[in-house]
Design an enzyme around this catalytic site. Structure first.
Site, PDB file in Angstrom:
ATOM      1  N   ASN A   9       0.868  -1.184   0.000  1.00 54.44           N
ATOM      2  CA  ASN A   9       0.000   0.000   0.000  1.00 54.44           C
ATOM      3  C   ASN A   9       0.899   1.227   0.000  1.00 54.44           C
ATOM      4  OD1 ASN A   9      -1.876   2.019   0.397  1.00 54.44           O
ATOM      5  ND2 ASN A   9      -2.329   1.469   2.518  1.00 54.44           N
ATOM      6  N   TRP A  10       0.971   1.880  -1.155  1.00 52.76           N
ATOM      7  CA  TRP A  10       1.856   3.038  -1.276  1.00 52.76           C
ATOM      8  C   TRP A  10       1.314   4.258  -0.542  1.00 52.76           C
ATOM      9  CZ3 TRP A  10       3.507   3.236  -7.192  1.00 52.76           C
ATOM     10  CH2 TRP A  10       4.226   2.078  -7.496  1.00 52.76           C
ATOM     11  N   LYS A  11       0.036   4.223  -0.173  1.00 52.39           N
ATOM     12  CA  LYS A  11      -0.621   5.384   0.450  1.00 52.39           C
ATOM     13  C   LYS A  11      -0.439   6.607  -0.454  1.00 52.39           C
ATOM     14  CE  LYS A  11      -0.295   3.262   4.968  1.00 52.39           C
ATOM     15  NZ  LYS A  11      -0.224   3.470   6.423  1.00 52.39           N
ATOM     16  N   HIS A  94      -9.814   0.970   4.810  1.00 54.36           N
ATOM     17  CA  HIS A  94      -8.527   1.149   5.483  1.00 54.36           C
ATOM     18  C   HIS A  94      -8.724   2.054   6.689  1.00 54.36           C
ATOM     19  CE1 HIS A  94      -4.386   2.413   6.254  1.00 54.36           C
ATOM     20  NE2 HIS A  94      -4.002   1.337   5.597  1.00 54.36           N
ATOM     21  N   GLU A  96      -7.211   4.466   7.839  1.00 55.58           N
ATOM     22  CA  GLU A  96      -7.071   5.901   7.582  1.00 55.58           C
ATOM     23  C   GLU A  96      -8.324   6.469   6.930  1.00 55.58           C
ATOM     24  OE1 GLU A  96      -2.269   5.279   7.185  1.00 55.58           O
ATOM     25  OE2 GLU A  96      -3.459   5.618   5.363  1.00 55.58           O
ATOM     26  N   GLU A 165      -5.582  -5.114  10.362  1.00 56.14           N
ATOM     27  CA  GLU A 165      -4.590  -4.066  10.592  1.00 56.14           C
ATOM     28  C   GLU A 165      -4.900  -3.366  11.911  1.00 56.14           C
ATOM     29  OE1 GLU A 165      -4.851  -1.124   7.463  1.00 56.14           O
ATOM     30  OE2 GLU A 165      -6.827  -0.602   8.187  1.00 56.14           O
ATOM     31  N   GLY A 171       2.174   2.180  10.983  1.00 55.33           N
ATOM     32  CA  GLY A 171       3.079   3.312  10.872  1.00 55.33           C
ATOM     33  C   GLY A 171       3.720   3.728  12.181  1.00 55.33           C
ATOM     34  N   SER A 209       2.400  -2.880  10.352  1.00 57.07           N
ATOM     35  CA  SER A 209       3.860  -2.695  10.359  1.00 57.07           C
ATOM     36  C   SER A 209       4.625  -3.984  10.089  1.00 57.07           C
ATOM     37  CB  SER A 209       4.328  -2.074  11.690  1.00 57.07           C
ATOM     38  OG  SER A 209       3.845  -0.749  11.804  1.00 57.07           O
TER      39      SER A 209
END
Length: 247
Positions: A9-11, A94, A96, A165, A171, A209
């Site tokens: 996942n490059w975000k 996700h 976020e 997650e 992160g 992570s």
């Protein structure tokens, strides 16, 4: 034995030049991988990355999808649009998106439905916050989030991928121990088994992570079928090391 899936996942990272260098490095090193590999990229780069991964073993994924099929929803991207770019996977729910954009369990369930209808495999993200974990509510939260998707998608539920997650481990450098992750994965496996006779098809990824140092231990657990990798997916050597640890 089903193949594990390592999805990056490059975000909100990348550029035309950086993407080209990253994918070139991955393509050069992924040839002997025993697992499935995907990269979930920002929407503007889908066309570029689709071209870059052509002829390789790397699939592309999107990071979000609209809950609507079409219409007056400025800035939204539909599942049908994503499909035209050869998108195989799409992240939904996700943490976020849930945290910063207020996505509810119901919205996440509909997004998974839209993806499935377009022939895209949704990677449904679930996980608890630190406060919820400390309150002993991990299983309750994860089962509630997954139940919404199961309820909305019925017999199609065996076509999804799930990613656990833990929000407190994204992160932050903190990681659930392999045993802690396995415990939650086993709970979800049982929940899926109760919902479909094809639950063995569903891959359950770990997404808190995962890195080159801990991947092998996590991926050795019985109910961990791969990883949803954040920061490490932007570093070719680290991402390839995780891929090499999978089977």
């Amino acid at each position: 034995m089903k193949k594990q899936l390592i999805a990056g996942n490059w975000k909100m990272n990348g550029s035309l030049a950086a993407n080209e260098a990253l994918v070139a490095a991955l393509a050069a090193g992924v040839g002997s991988a025993q697992c499935q590999v995907a990269v979930c990229v920002p929407t503007p780069y889908l066309a570029q990355v689709r071209s870059l991964v052509a002829g390789t073993r790397i699939d592309i994924g999107a990071q979000d999808v609209s809950q609507h099929e079409s219409g007056a929803f400025t800035g939204e991207v539909s599942a049908g649009m994503l499909r035209e770019f050869g998108t195989r996977y799409c992240l939904v729910g996700h943490s976020e998106r849930r945290q910063y954009h207020g996505e509810t369990d119901a919205v996440v369930a509909v997004k998974a439905q839209r993806a499935l209808a377009a022939g895209i495999t949704p990677i449904v993200c679930v996980g608890e916050t630190l406060a919820e974990r400390e309150a002993g509510r991990t299983e309750e939260v994860v089962k509630r989030q997954l139940a919404a998707v199961i309820h909305a998608n019925g017999h199609c539920i065996s076509e999804i991928v799930v990613a656990y997650e833990p929000v407190w481990a994204i992160g932050t450098g903190k990681t659930a121990s392999p045993q802690e992750a396995q415990q939650v994965h086993a709970v979800m496996r049982a929940q899926l088994h109760a919902a479909t006779e094809h639950s063995d098809r569903v891959l359950i990824l770990y997404g808190g992570s995962m890195n080159a140092a801990n991947a092998a231990q996590l991926l050795a657990e019985h109910d961990i079928d791969g990883g949803l990798v954040g920061g490490a997916s932007l570093k070719p050597a680290d991402f390839l090391s995780i891929i090499a640890a999978a089977h």
